[in-house]
Scaffold this active site. Structure first.
Site, PDB file in Angstrom:
ATOM      1  N   ALA A  29      34.731  34.267  29.595  1.00 29.38           N
ATOM      2  CA  ALA A  29      33.617  35.014  29.005  1.00 29.38           C
ATOM      3  C   ALA A  29      33.725  36.484  29.386  1.00 29.38           C
ATOM      4  O   ALA A  29      34.693  36.908  30.029  1.00 29.38           O
ATOM      5  CB  ALA A  29      32.284  34.430  29.466  1.00 29.38           C
ATOM      6  N   ASN A  30      32.745  37.289  28.987  1.00 27.31           N
ATOM      7  CA  ASN A  30      32.677  38.696  29.411  1.00 27.31           C
ATOM      8  C   ASN A  30      31.225  39.037  29.730  1.00 27.31           C
ATOM      9  O   ASN A  30      30.329  38.214  29.549  1.00 27.31           O
ATOM     10  CB  ASN A  30      33.273  39.620  28.335  1.00 27.31           C
ATOM     11  CG  ASN A  30      32.482  39.568  27.049  1.00 27.31           C
ATOM     12  OD1 ASN A  30      31.333  40.000  26.988  1.00 27.31           O
ATOM     13  ND2 ASN A  30      33.075  39.014  26.006  1.00 27.31           N
ATOM     14  N   ARG A  31      30.986  40.261  30.191  1.00 26.00           N
ATOM     15  CA  ARG A  31      29.681  40.637  30.743  1.00 26.00           C
ATOM     16  C   ARG A  31      28.692  41.191  29.724  1.00 26.00           C
ATOM     17  O   ARG A  31      27.665  41.740  30.102  1.00 26.00           O
ATOM     18  CB  ARG A  31      29.854  41.661  31.860  1.00 26.00           C
ATOM     19  CG  ARG A  31      30.588  41.115  33.051  1.00 26.00           C
ATOM     20  CD  ARG A  31      30.603  42.106  34.198  1.00 26.00           C
ATOM     21  NE  ARG A  31      31.556  41.687  35.208  1.00 26.00           N
ATOM     22  CZ  ARG A  31      31.348  40.701  36.064  1.00 26.00           C
ATOM     23  NH1 ARG A  31      30.197  40.048  36.070  1.00 26.00           N
ATOM     24  NH2 ARG A  31      32.280  40.372  36.937  1.00 26.00           N
ATOM     25  N   SER A  32      28.990  41.083  28.427  1.00 27.02           N
ATOM     26  CA  SER A  32      28.055  41.606  27.428  1.00 27.02           C
ATOM     27  C   SER A  32      26.670  40.970  27.593  1.00 27.02           C
ATOM     28  O   SER A  32      26.544  39.753  27.717  1.00 27.02           O
ATOM     29  CB  SER A  32      28.581  41.301  26.022  1.00 27.02           C
ATOM     30  OG  SER A  32      27.578  41.556  25.062  1.00 27.02           O
ATOM     31  N   ALA A  95      30.514  41.449  21.709  1.00 27.11           N
ATOM     32  CA  ALA A  95      31.730  41.643  22.503  1.00 27.11           C
ATOM     33  C   ALA A  95      32.542  40.356  22.384  1.00 27.11           C
ATOM     34  O   ALA A  95      32.438  39.451  23.209  1.00 27.11           O
ATOM     35  CB  ALA A  95      31.376  41.939  23.954  1.00 27.11           C
TER      36      ALA A  95
END
Ligand code: C5P
Length: 218
Positions: A29-32, A95
């Site tokens: 995942a990412n931090r969006s 994102a």
């Protein structure tokens, strides 16, 4: 509800991160946070638009008066956007993970004592913005992408606009403390030039962008 300059218009918005499964219990995942995308959906609805918000997993609440479609992966996000067409405009603020594991394990990957760790092979995800911007049928009249850059913000955004085939790029200067913060410093890159907007709360960036979209669709 559904009164205002966007009455009768349908706008699709993507927001948040995507989750790309590794096995039944793990993902990439990412931090969006989804804050900017959700604010844009809310601002479009406030102008009377019918809004479909396709969102990855986020902690922010669903905006009022918006149809929210919750997905996890990039491929699911693309399918949900395509299912929401036709639309007058589309804003791609998500994102999206560029890569996903090439294979998803059907069982939890086990740690084997003494054995080396597993290797995860990645494969490219679809580019949702480019796919929709380059559609031959049901291409929304106005396709808007985002670009987060730390240097040469405007030239990179101009190149991205042409490469992706979209109409506008909202270029985000993320060299400071914008990521995850409440404010945003953006440049609006269109065919006719570049507008430098002042540093503003994300909700105000959303209101200005929604107003510009309403003007353009009018
Ligand atoms: O190429 P880059 O990721 O910098 O482009 C950012 C823009 O493209 C954003 O509007 C983002 O939502 C969109 N995008 C997408 N699908 C991808 C990657 C990016 O829609 N797989």
């Amino acid at each position: 509800l559904h009164q205002g300059p966007l009455a009768g218009r349908h706008v699709v918005v993507t927001s948040g991160p995507t989750h790309e499964n590794i096995d039944p219990v793990r993902y990439i995942a990412n931090r969006s946070s989804g804050r900017q995308g959700h604010a844009i959906a809310a601002a479009l609805a406030a102008l009377g638009g019918r809004v479909t918000l396709v969102s990855g997993p986020v902690a922010v609440p669903d905006p009022a008066g918006v149809t929210v479609v919750k997905i996890e992966s990039a491929r699911d996000m693309l399918a949900a956007v395509e299912a929401a067409l036709p639309a007058d405009a589309a804003v791609f603020a998500a994102a999206v993970a560029d890569f996903r594991p090439a294979e998803i394990g059907t069982q939890k990957i086990k740690k084997v004592p003494g054995a080396p760790p597993p290797e995860i092979t990645l494969t490219l995800n679809p580019d949702i913005l480019a796919t929709i911007a380059q559609r031959q049928v049901q291409r929304p009249r106005l396709v808007v992408g985002f670009a987060a850059e730390t240097e040469n913000v405007v030239p990179h955004a101009q190149q991205k606009r042409l490469r992706k085939g979209c109409d506008w790029i909202v270029a985000n200067d993320v060299s400071g403390d914008v990521m995850g913060g409440a404010e945003n410093a953006v440049h609006l890159v269109t065919e006719s030039g570049v507008e430098d907007w002042p540093r503003l709360p994300k909700a105000e960036v959303a209101r200005r962008l929604a107003a510009r979209i309403a003007e353009t669709l009018a």
